[in-house]
Design a protein around this motif. Structure first.
Motif, PDB file in Angstrom:
ATOM      1  N   UNK A  58       0.710  -1.211   0.047  1.00 53.80           N
ATOM      2  CA  UNK A  58      -0.061  -0.119  -0.033  1.00 53.80           C
ATOM      3  C   UNK A  58       0.856   1.182  -0.063  1.00 53.80           C
ATOM      4  N   UNK A  59       1.917   1.113   1.124  1.00 53.44           N
ATOM      5  CA  UNK A  59       2.589   2.428   1.097  1.00 53.44           C
ATOM      6  C   UNK A  59       3.469   2.581  -0.211  1.00 53.44           C
ATOM      7  N   UNK A  60       4.162   1.583  -0.951  1.00 51.53           N
ATOM      8  CA  UNK A  60       5.096   1.753  -2.170  1.00 51.53           C
ATOM      9  C   UNK A  60       3.805   2.353  -3.274  1.00 51.53           C
ATOM     10  N   UNK A  61       2.604   1.830  -3.122  1.00 49.89           N
ATOM     11  CA  UNK A  61       1.801   2.382  -4.196  1.00 49.89           C
ATOM     12  C   UNK A  61       1.379   3.881  -3.985  1.00 49.89           C
ATOM     13  N   UNK A  62       1.173   4.309  -2.671  1.00 45.05           N
ATOM     14  CA  UNK A  62       1.088   5.634  -2.585  1.00 45.05           C
ATOM     15  C   UNK A  62       2.025   6.542  -2.826  1.00 45.05           C
ATOM     16  N   UNK A  63       3.371   6.022  -2.510  1.00 42.97           N
ATOM     17  CA  UNK A  63       4.578   6.963  -3.136  1.00 42.97           C
ATOM     18  C   UNK A  63       4.745   7.061  -4.530  1.00 42.97           C
ATOM     19  N   UNK A  64       4.367   5.803  -5.141  1.00 51.23           N
ATOM     20  CA  UNK A  64       4.284   5.966  -6.662  1.00 51.23           C
ATOM     21  C   UNK A  64       3.347   6.774  -7.342  1.00 51.23           C
ATOM     22  N   UNK A  65       2.258   6.783  -6.328  1.00 58.33           N
ATOM     23  CA  UNK A  65       0.977   7.838  -6.896  1.00 58.33           C
ATOM     24  C   UNK A  65       1.221   9.258  -6.451  1.00 58.33           C
ATOM     25  N   UNK A  66       1.824   9.468  -5.375  1.00 56.13           N
ATOM     26  CA  UNK A  66       1.679  10.918  -4.804  1.00 56.13           C
ATOM     27  C   UNK A  66       3.175  11.202  -4.516  1.00 56.13           C
ATOM     28  N   UNK A  67       4.291  10.505  -4.422  1.00 52.78           N
ATOM     29  CA  UNK A  67       5.601  11.045  -4.109  1.00 52.78           C
ATOM     30  C   UNK A  67       5.979  10.509  -2.674  1.00 52.78           C
ATOM     31  N   UNK A  68       6.913  11.009  -2.328  1.00 55.30           N
ATOM     32  CA  UNK A  68       7.653  10.365  -1.094  1.00 55.30           C
ATOM     33  C   UNK A  68       6.896  11.106   0.059  1.00 55.30           C
ATOM     34  N   UNK A  69       7.228  10.703   1.186  1.00 55.39           N
ATOM     35  CA  UNK A  69       6.596  11.370   2.655  1.00 55.39           C
ATOM     36  C   UNK A  69       7.441  11.629   3.496  1.00 55.39           C
ATOM     37  N   UNK A  70       6.865  13.112   3.851  1.00 56.61           N
ATOM     38  CA  UNK A  70       7.966  13.867   4.911  1.00 56.61           C
ATOM     39  C   UNK A  70       7.627  13.738   6.321  1.00 56.61           C
TER      40      UNK A  70
ATOM     41  N   UNK B  91      -3.037  -4.302  14.692  1.00 57.41           N
ATOM     42  CA  UNK B  91      -3.899  -3.238  14.038  1.00 57.41           C
ATOM     43  C   UNK B  91      -2.902  -1.803  14.123  1.00 57.41           C
ATOM     44  N   UNK B  92      -2.793  -1.272  12.992  1.00 56.65           N
ATOM     45  CA  UNK B  92      -2.006  -0.049  12.957  1.00 56.65           C
ATOM     46  C   UNK B  92      -2.760   1.090  12.123  1.00 56.65           C
ATOM     47  N   UNK B  93      -2.994   2.230  12.479  1.00 50.46           N
ATOM     48  CA  UNK B  93      -3.422   3.318  11.742  1.00 50.46           C
ATOM     49  C   UNK B  93      -2.170   4.361  11.568  1.00 50.46           C
ATOM     50  N   UNK B  94      -2.170   5.104  10.403  1.00 56.97           N
ATOM     51  CA  UNK B  94      -1.428   5.806  10.264  1.00 56.97           C
ATOM     52  C   UNK B  94      -1.552   6.801   9.320  1.00 56.97           C
ATOM     53  N   UNK B  95      -1.323   8.195   9.491  1.00 55.71           N
ATOM     54  CA  UNK B  95      -1.245   9.486   8.577  1.00 55.71           C
ATOM     55  C   UNK B  95      -0.077   9.746   8.092  1.00 55.71           C
ATOM     56  N   UNK B  96      -0.003   9.755   6.610  1.00 57.84           N
ATOM     57  CA  UNK B  96       1.212  10.307   5.863  1.00 57.84           C
ATOM     58  C   UNK B  96       1.206  11.500   5.380  1.00 57.84           C
ATOM     59  N   UNK B  97       1.857  12.354   5.601  1.00 56.69           N
ATOM     60  CA  UNK B  97       2.134  13.740   4.895  1.00 56.69           C
ATOM     61  C   UNK B  97       3.112  13.631   3.905  1.00 56.69           C
ATOM     62  N   UNK B  98       2.799  13.856   2.614  1.00 58.44           N
ATOM     63  CA  UNK B  98       3.480  13.434   1.656  1.00 58.44           C
ATOM     64  C   UNK B  98       4.133  14.956   1.432  1.00 58.44           C
TER      65      UNK B  98
END
Length: 366
Positions: A185-197, A229-236
């Motif tokens: 999921x996270x590799x997909x999000x980075x591929x679609x939206x760029x790296x995470x800050x 169970x893990x929930x996260x917020x990623x700010x790209x």
């Protein structure tokens, strides 16, 4: 075919459950040739090697072998760094199953060692190279949803002990739903939206033990020593904000695995554990419409990340070639570790690494 190296000779370490999918890919791609197999279970290594025209070896023999150009590292996460560093020290390239390593420190040592040695290091998942995520990316890059604003990634299942005969490592540090399934999921999000800050996180564990549900160990109890169970917020870095929920504690979810929302439209993206699937676009006028396949490797399967590195010239010494570079896998690992750290400390955690967004994959019939 790669111009400098006519064929990439692959030595596979680890012949467990996931290896069958890689072996299927290796058997149909002429550019990749399996030459050696190693496993802690020598009989299993011999069986796999015999079925695929390779030689069974112990791990150190495989790493030293002159018939191996790259080590395909399919061991459990806590062994990734040990195998990879040995291979790099022997001058071999490495491609590692996800996650890159059990910890960021180990992953960073692998990437730095490969850079110093001048050898290739890459890491799964390569599902992002298929037509599902790549078609979604083409929609985003073409501006059809406007500025990307947010995303959601959701995986809620009961846990792998239902089907896996040896699920112990899923419930130990280095495992859990985030480190096991999060990379897709996270590799997909980075591929679609760029790296995470920066990230924020929360986590819990519903049970202190799990019961194996199948195989010769069925009924055996396992301790749980990592969040389930893990929930996260990623700010790209782009400004987009992703919400991620990864759980082995639920039953099922009706939510789409991935959704991307922009100022002019929204996208649903197929399960990032798969290479293909239906992409749908809603621009607010005609409802949800299926998007025709427009990008990605048409016949992608596990192992295409290694093949893409080869086809792109990484093994010919072209720096940064290929889309499954170790720097990306390390960034994904850092994001996941930071979410867990944020959950423990109760505050946001900055991400140090900042890799380039991987280049898109044009529609490719391979």
């Amino acid at each position: 075919m790669n111009a400098g190296v006519p064929q990439l000779r692959v030595g596979m370490v680890g012949a467990g459950n996931i290896s069958g999918q890689y072996l299927s890919t290796l058997s149909r791609l002429d550019d990749l040739h399996l030459t050696a197999v190693a496993d802690l279970d020598l009989a299993r290594a011999q069986e796999v090697a015999a079925a695929h025209g390779a030689r069974a070896m112990d791990v150190q023999e495989l790493i030293a072998s002159e018939s191996v150009d790259v080590v395909l590292n399919l061991t459990i996460p806590r062994a990734h760094a040990e195998v990879a560093l040995s291979a790099i020290a022997a001058g071999k390239g490495v491609y590692t199953e996800k996650p890159l390593a059990a910890t960021v420190a180990e992953g960073r040592s692998m990437v730095e060692a490969a850079r110093s040695a001048g050898v290739v290091i890459g890491g799964a998942p390569d599902t992002v190279l298929g037509t599902g995520v790549q078609t979604a990316r083409e929609v985003i890059d073409s501006g059809r949803i406007g500025v990307p604003l947010s995303a959601t990634a959701t995986m809620i299942i009961p846990g792998h002990e239902r089907w896996h005969p040896n699920p112990d490592f899923y419930y130990q540090p280095g495992g859990g739903p985030l480190l096991d399934m999060g990379p897709y999921y996270i590799t997909s999000l980075i591929t679609l939206l760029g790296s995470v800050a920066r990230v924020v996180g929360a986590s819990s564990a519903l049970r202190t033990e799990r019961i194996i549900g199948s195989g010769p160990r069925a009924g055996e109890r396992l301790p749980v020593n990592t969040p389930s169970h893990v929930a996260g917020i990623l700010i790209h870095h782009s400004g987009a904000i992703s919400s991620v929920v990864m759980s082995f504690d639920g039953v099922a979810t009706h939510a789409k695995p991935l959704e991307i929302h922009g100022e002019h439209g929204s996208l649903t993206v197929p399960d990032p554990n798969n290479f293909s699937g239906e992409v749908q676009l809603n621009q607010g006028t005609d409802g949800w419409q299926q998007v025709p396949v427009s990008a990605g490797y048409r016949h992608a399967a596990r192992g295409y990340g290694l093949a893409d590195l080869f086809w792109s010239g990484a093994f010919d010494g072209q720096p940064g070639a290929g889309r499954s570079q170790g720097e990306l896998a390390l960034h994904v690992l850092e994001v996941m570790e930071a979410v867990l750290s944020a959950a423990n400390c109760g505050r946001s955690v900055d991400i140090d690494s900042h890799p380039d967004r991987p280049s898109p994959v044009p529609l490719d019939e391979r």
